[in-house]
Enzyme design. Sequence first.
Site, short mmCIF file in Angstrom:
data_model
loop_
_atom_site.label_atom_id
_atom_site.label_comp_id
_atom_site.label_asym_id
_atom_site.label_seq_id
_atom_site.Cartn_x
_atom_site.Cartn_y
_atom_site.Cartn_z
N GLY A 118 0.93 -2.78 -6.04
CA GLY A 118 0.71 -1.47 -5.42
C GLY A 118 -0.70 -0.97 -5.70
O GLY A 118 -1.67 -1.40 -5.07
N GLY A 119 -0.81 -0.08 -6.68
CA GLY A 119 -2.07 0.60 -6.98
C GLY A 119 -3.31 -0.28 -7.01
O GLY A 119 -4.34 0.07 -6.41
N TRP A 124 0.81 -1.23 0.00
CA TRP A 124 0.00 0.00 0.00
C TRP A 124 0.84 1.27 0.00
O TRP A 124 0.31 2.37 -0.10
CB TRP A 124 -0.93 -0.01 1.22
CG TRP A 124 -2.10 -0.95 1.07
CD1 TRP A 124 -2.35 -1.80 0.01
CD2 TRP A 124 -3.18 -1.14 1.98
NE1 TRP A 124 -3.50 -2.51 0.22
CE2 TRP A 124 -4.05 -2.11 1.43
CE3 TRP A 124 -3.51 -0.58 3.22
CZ2 TRP A 124 -5.21 -2.54 2.07
CZ3 TRP A 124 -4.67 -1.01 3.86
CH2 TRP A 124 -5.51 -1.97 3.28
N LYS A 125 2.14 1.13 0.19
CA LYS A 125 3.03 2.29 0.22
C LYS A 125 2.52 3.31 1.27
O LYS A 125 1.97 2.89 2.28
CB LYS A 125 3.17 2.89 -1.18
CG LYS A 125 3.53 1.80 -2.20
CD LYS A 125 3.96 2.31 -3.52
CE LYS A 125 4.26 1.12 -4.42
NZ LYS A 125 4.87 1.49 -5.70
N GLY A 169 4.15 1.59 -10.97
CA GLY A 169 3.29 2.78 -10.93
C GLY A 169 3.18 3.50 -12.26
O GLY A 169 2.68 4.62 -12.33
P1 PGA Z 1 2.41 -0.87 -8.69
O1 PGA Z 1 3.51 -0.98 -7.52
O2 PGA Z 1 1.64 -2.15 -8.69
O3 PGA Z 1 1.58 0.31 -8.32
O4 PGA Z 1 3.17 -0.68 -9.97
C1 PGA Z 1 4.15 -2.20 -7.23
C2 PGA Z 1 5.20 -2.00 -6.18
O5 PGA Z 1 5.87 -0.95 -6.17
O6 PGA Z 1 5.39 -2.88 -5.32
#
Ligand code: PGA
Length: 257
Positions: A236-237, A10-11, A175
Amino acid sequence: MRKILIAGNWKMNQGPEETAHFFEEFSKIRKEPLKKADGAVCPPYVSLNEAKKGADKVEGIRIGAQNLYFEDSGAYTGEVSAAMLKETGCTYVITGHSERRSLFGESDSDIRKKNLKALEHALTPITCVGEVLKERKADRHYDVVREQITGVFEGFDPQQVNSCIIAYEPVWAIGTGETATPQQAQEMHAFIRDLIKEHFGANVAEEIRILYGGSMKPDNAGELVSQPDVDGGLVGGASLKPNGFHELLKIAEKQSG
Ligand code: PGA
């Protein structure tokens, strides 16, 4: 047989309130336990407690942190130890994410120490490796990943490596919406598995899970996780919304037969 894992990174998104809301919604969508695949969410530290409460309601979902420090305790302002993460209920901890390498100056040697400390506390590191666009264009991606893997696992015994998960995350795909093709992912995953075999033996190479990360979403996850050496995703997203996360888990379970 390697079980597919979908881990949400989730950052710096979703505080405790949003995390509680995520799991409220998620538990309405996902009623049955996860049987054939593993799922995890890795929220910011402050949301780990809420995530744990929510994850405990859906069998098969675990929680992880996005970082740790390699000392046990002391004067390290702003840092969090492996023991603290364990106490909070973490199963996993992400180490060496490219954002930590590039924005916070983490080296392979730091990541190595973090992995050792995590293992000491029975946490499973999800260790990220991957090249930047310039390196891929210069055809240096295999060299870069080889250097990262040998640097991070230097001096580890096979059993320690076997207790880790590797995530191949080409930095140009994170991202950006630009995913590695399933072929590009498979080639690199096979290369990583060969490297592990060379340094730590065939058994570890056969058992270690290698996740793909970089713009994975429900639209492309099926093809990626159907590659023989792709054992899931660090997402991530697309993991931030209960629906997207649920769709990814469904794909992982389908792929697992
Ligand atoms: P993303 O990020 O799926 O948004 O590209 C993946 C990550 O950085 O672990």
